[in-house]
Design an enzyme around this catalytic site. Structure first.
Site, PDB file in Angstrom:
ATOM      1  N   GLU A  25     -11.298 -10.168  -1.259  1.00  0.00           N
ATOM      2  CA  GLU A  25     -11.010  -9.604   0.343  1.00  0.00           C
ATOM      3  C   GLU A  25     -12.250  -8.964   0.578  1.00  0.00           C
ATOM      4  OE1 GLU A  25      -6.574  -8.563   0.151  1.00  0.00           O
ATOM      5  OE2 GLU A  25      -7.668  -6.990  -0.931  1.00  0.00           O
ATOM      6  N   LYS A  45       1.019  -0.998  -0.073  1.00  0.00           N
ATOM      7  CA  LYS A  45      -0.203   0.164   0.136  1.00  0.00           C
ATOM      8  C   LYS A  45       0.899   1.225  -0.008  1.00  0.00           C
ATOM      9  CE  LYS A  45      -3.594  -2.804   2.309  1.00  0.00           C
ATOM     10  NZ  LYS A  45      -4.621  -2.786   3.353  1.00  0.00           N
ATOM     11  N   SER A  60      -6.604  -9.006   6.688  1.00  0.00           N
ATOM     12  CA  SER A  60      -5.982  -9.580   8.234  1.00  0.00           C
ATOM     13  C   SER A  60      -5.318 -10.851   8.018  1.00  0.00           C
ATOM     14  CB  SER A  60      -7.221  -9.236   9.322  1.00  0.00           C
ATOM     15  OG  SER A  60      -7.433  -7.684   9.174  1.00  0.00           O
ATOM     16  N   GLU A 101      -9.695  -0.537  -1.771  1.00  0.00           N
ATOM     17  CA  GLU A 101      -9.346   0.807  -1.280  1.00  0.00           C
ATOM     18  C   GLU A 101      -9.128   1.843  -2.565  1.00  0.00           C
ATOM     19  OE1 GLU A 101      -5.746  -0.089   0.605  1.00  0.00           O
ATOM     20  OE2 GLU A 101      -6.514  -1.109   2.288  1.00  0.00           O
TER      21      GLU A 101
HETATM   22  P1  PGA Z   1      -4.701  -6.547   5.227  1.00  0.00           P
HETATM   23  O1  PGA Z   1      -4.525  -5.856   4.002  1.00  0.00           O
HETATM   24  O2  PGA Z   1      -3.626  -7.749   5.366  1.00  0.00           O
HETATM   25  O3  PGA Z   1      -3.716  -5.401   6.264  1.00  0.00           O
HETATM   26  O4  PGA Z   1      -5.832  -6.710   6.030  1.00  0.00           O
HETATM   27  C1  PGA Z   1      -5.040  -6.829   2.793  1.00  0.00           C
HETATM   28  C2  PGA Z   1      -5.133  -6.035   1.614  1.00  0.00           C
HETATM   29  O5  PGA Z   1      -5.782  -5.041   1.600  1.00  0.00           O
HETATM   30  O6  PGA Z   1      -4.711  -6.526   0.717  1.00  0.00           O
END
Ligand code: PGA
Length: 248
Positions: free
Chosen positions: A165, A12, A211, A97
């Site tokens: 996701e 990210k 997560s 996102e």
């Molecule tokens: P996260 O993010 O493992 O921090 O929940 C996963 C992702 O958004 O690809």
């Protein structure tokens, strides 16, 4: 049907050239004997330095987004050629996102996915439902619509990696249970079978994301339809190596 597991990190908007290269140097010896494919998708500006840091390792460097046009007046966007120049193999497309904060739609996800494929790279195409949609009992409907539009016109679906996701599990510490993730990913595979062909669906790598961490990766990876993970927070630290070595 053998599908090679694939664990990818999604940095990210985190890390710098210095901290990223340091992490890759530390991760490399820990993941070198992995039985799965390994990638780290990083901010575009870090791609040259991370490619250099990962040279000679089994860590592939990926991007977090890509524009569908080959070039032109698209301020702030990144093209396929720019990524390919650094040997990028994977591109995350349609992350929640991007959908939530940057106006990404199923139509633009579809254009980007097809452009990544046309450039000979592998899209990691993200889909998933919100908490409201899950609680409203419309998860399958939402995923069907996303798959139908996002994959429209794709010639060879086996070249696409799908990341399931659930939006409510991303960055929240609230993971889907092994059963929830398995059940939903099995549904996604079935749907791909209907949209393309059942045989193709058996070949598609489908990751779970949200997560996923060093503690829950084993249980998730033990599920028959879960072929890997897209890892956010835990890919910023050495825990990523534990996830990659989930079967050791
Ligand atoms: P996260 O993010 O493992 O921090 O929940 C996963 C992702 O958004 O690809």
């Amino acid at each position: 049907m053998e599908r090679k597991p694939f664990i990818a990190g999604n940095w990210k908007m985190n890390m710098t050239a210095e901290s990223g290269a340091k992490l890759i140097k530390e991760l490399a010896p820990l993941v070198k004997d992995a039985d799965c494919d390994v990638a780290l998708c990083v901010p575009a500006i870090l791609i040259p330095a991370m490619t250099e840091a990962a040279k000679g390792t089994n860590i592939a460097i990926g991007a977090e987004n890509m524009h569908w046009e080959p070039k032109g007046a698209y301020t702030g966007e990144i093209s396929a050629d720019m990524l390919k120049e650094y040997g990028v193999k994977y591109v995350i497309i349609g992350h929640s996102e991007r959908r939530q904060y940057f106006g990404e739609t199923d139509e633009t996800v579809n254009k980007r996915t097809k452009a990544v494929l046309a450039a000979g790279m592998t899209p990691i195409m993200c889909i998933g439902e919100t908490l409201e949609q899950r609680e409203g009992g419309i998860t399958e409907e939402v995923l069907s619509k996303q798959l139908g539009t996002d994959l429209a016109g794709v010639e060879d679906v086996t070249k696409v990696v799908i990341a399931y996701e659930p939006v409510w599990a991303i960055g929240t510490g609230r993971t889907a249970t092994d059963e929830q993730a398995q059940e939903t990913i099995a549904f996604i595979r079935k749907k791909i079978g209907e949209l393309f062909c059942p045989k193709c669906a058996e070949k598609v790598i489908i990751q779970y994301g949200g997560s996923m961490n060093a503690g829950n990766c084993k249980g998730l990876m033990a599920q028959p339809d879960i072929d890997g993970g897209l890892i956010g927070g835990a890919s910023l630290k050495l825990d990523f190596a534990t996830i990659v070595n989930y079967n050791k």
